[in-house]
Design an enzyme around this catalytic site. Structure first.
Site, short mmCIF file in Angstrom:
data_model
loop_
_atom_site.label_atom_id
_atom_site.label_comp_id
_atom_site.label_asym_id
_atom_site.label_seq_id
_atom_site.Cartn_x
_atom_site.Cartn_y
_atom_site.Cartn_z
N ARG A 184 0.84 -1.21 0.00
CA ARG A 184 0.00 0.00 0.00
C ARG A 184 0.87 1.25 0.00
O ARG A 184 0.55 2.25 -0.65
CB ARG A 184 -0.94 0.00 1.22
N ASP B 63 -7.90 17.57 -15.52
CA ASP B 63 -8.16 16.21 -15.97
C ASP B 63 -7.80 16.17 -17.46
O ASP B 63 -8.50 16.72 -18.31
CB ASP B 63 -9.64 15.85 -15.76
N LYS C 84 -8.13 4.69 -19.87
CA LYS C 84 -8.44 5.14 -21.22
C LYS C 84 -7.19 5.07 -22.11
O LYS C 84 -6.65 4.01 -22.33
CB LYS C 84 -9.06 6.53 -21.16
#
Length: 378
Positions: A46, A170, A195
């Site tokens: 993590r 973004d 994407k």
């Protein structure tokens, strides 16, 4: 060094012991300590994993930032950035952005005392007017989803510096291959790496890059504390995809330009949104600030019956959500990606019952045009 070269060589230097040209998948949750009070630099995945670190260092280089961060999804990346803000803080946000981002802002983080104002971020004056004394950040999409408006990243960054607010971009639709917002003054970039960056519709991932080292330390604290990190397998898949980013986007843009030009003259298309067309209002701006116009094309058909026909009768195009992969996808924003936005807001923005969105892939462009043509005639 050109971004295409940097992308192709992500992780190449990682395994100096064996000389592996592909970064290994460190599929481990924990790491053995060499001694009491000693660490190899890795303790628990993590907090840090070598495969994820190779990806994070790679995206930081591509974007020109101090540090990169990899998350379990694009929404996890945006969520982690929102922990920079607290009760009473206000953000100015692109009005026609991805519906899932709106849902995150309005239905989740509003309950923690954050407020959001939605404006047309292609209009600098409207953004200036929306900034308040309590405004802490401007959140924009470099190309909006799905209407493909173009934000002037440099001018907005200047405004943010003037007002003392963070500028978060973004940049999913353009990627650092086409646009580097940090070079234009932005503070943070964020991506749905699912994407174009990963590029093969086979993994879900999110990335963020921070320009300032001190701000990056705060973002890392939140990443480690919340723990919505990207696993090593998906980190490896994202690295693999990014290696071919330039060749994929070059082909996708070429295809998109041909399809947009064909749609622009089609009698059953009443409006087209593609910044590569000279008549697009953001064409000249994007030509100055970016290396290309992307591979997303949105268009309105002349009647509602054509929507279902194009979604269901196309054979090469796939009716599916998401975007940016090698396969061409066709999407109905009103009923899919933007369904969570109130209908009256959708109508005001132009996200209506005849709007379709194409994510153009790497197939032969004429095959894609022929497929659309037969669906129109079906």
């Amino acid at each position: 060094m050109n971004i295409a070269t940097q992308a192709a060589q992500i992780g190449l230097e990682w395994d100096t012991r064996t000389g592996a040209v592909t970064v290994p998948i460190y599929q481990t949750a924990t790491f053995r300590h060499p001694g009491l009070g000693q660490s190899t630099g890795y303790d628990y995945s993590r907090s840090g994993n070598p495969t994820r670190q190779a990806l994070e260092e790679g995206i930081a280089r591509l974007d020109g930032g101090a540090r990169g961060f990899a998350y379990a999804s694009g929404m996890a990346a945006i969520t982690n950035l929102l922990y920079l803000f607290g009760r009473g803080d206000h953000l100015v946000v692109t009005e026609d952005l991805y519906g899932g981002t709106c849902r995150l802002f309005d239905q989740l983080f509003s309950q923690f005392g954050l407020t959001f104002s939605y404006v047309d971020t292609s209009d600098l004056a409207a953004v200036r007017e929306a900034i308040r004394p309590e405004t802490k950040a401007l959140f924009v999409e470099s190309l909006t989803n799905p209407l493909l408006k173009v934000a002037d990243i440099a001018a907005l960054s200047d405004l943010c510096r003037e007002k003392g607010v963070l500028h978060i971009v973004d940049n999913t639709f353009l990627t650092p291959y086409l646009l580097r917002p940090l070079d234009l003054g932005a503070d943070i970039t964020v991506y749905s790496a699912t994407k174009y960056l990963a590029g093969h519709n086979d993994t879900v991932a999110g990335l963020a890059v921070v320009k300032d080292p001190q701000l990056a330390e705060r973002v890392y604290f939140h990443q480690n504390s919340v723990g919505a990190v990207l696993g090593p397998q998906d980190s490896w898949l994202t690295i693999r995809g990014m290696k071919t980013l330039s060749v994929r986007l070059d082909r996708q843009q070429e295809n998109a330009a041909r399809i947009a030009a064909w749609l622009a003259t089609h009698p059953q298309v009443r409006r087209i949104y593609y910044p590569g067309l000279p008549e697009h209002p953001g064409h000249a701006l994007l030509a100055r600030q970016a290396r290309g116009f992307g591979a997303m094309v949105s268009f309105e058909v002349t009647e509602r019956a054509l929507v279902e026909r194009l979604l269901l009768k196309t054979q090469v195009l796939s009716f599916a959500e998401s975007l940016g992969g090698v396969e061409t996808l066709i999407t109905f924003p009103e009923g899919q990606t933007h369904a969570d936005i109130p209908v009256e807001v959708r109508r005001r923005l132009g996200i209506n019952e005849v709007l379709l969105r194409l994510s153009v892939g790497i197939e032969d462009a004429q095959d894609l045009i022929d497929d659309l043509d037969q669906a129109f005639k079906a």
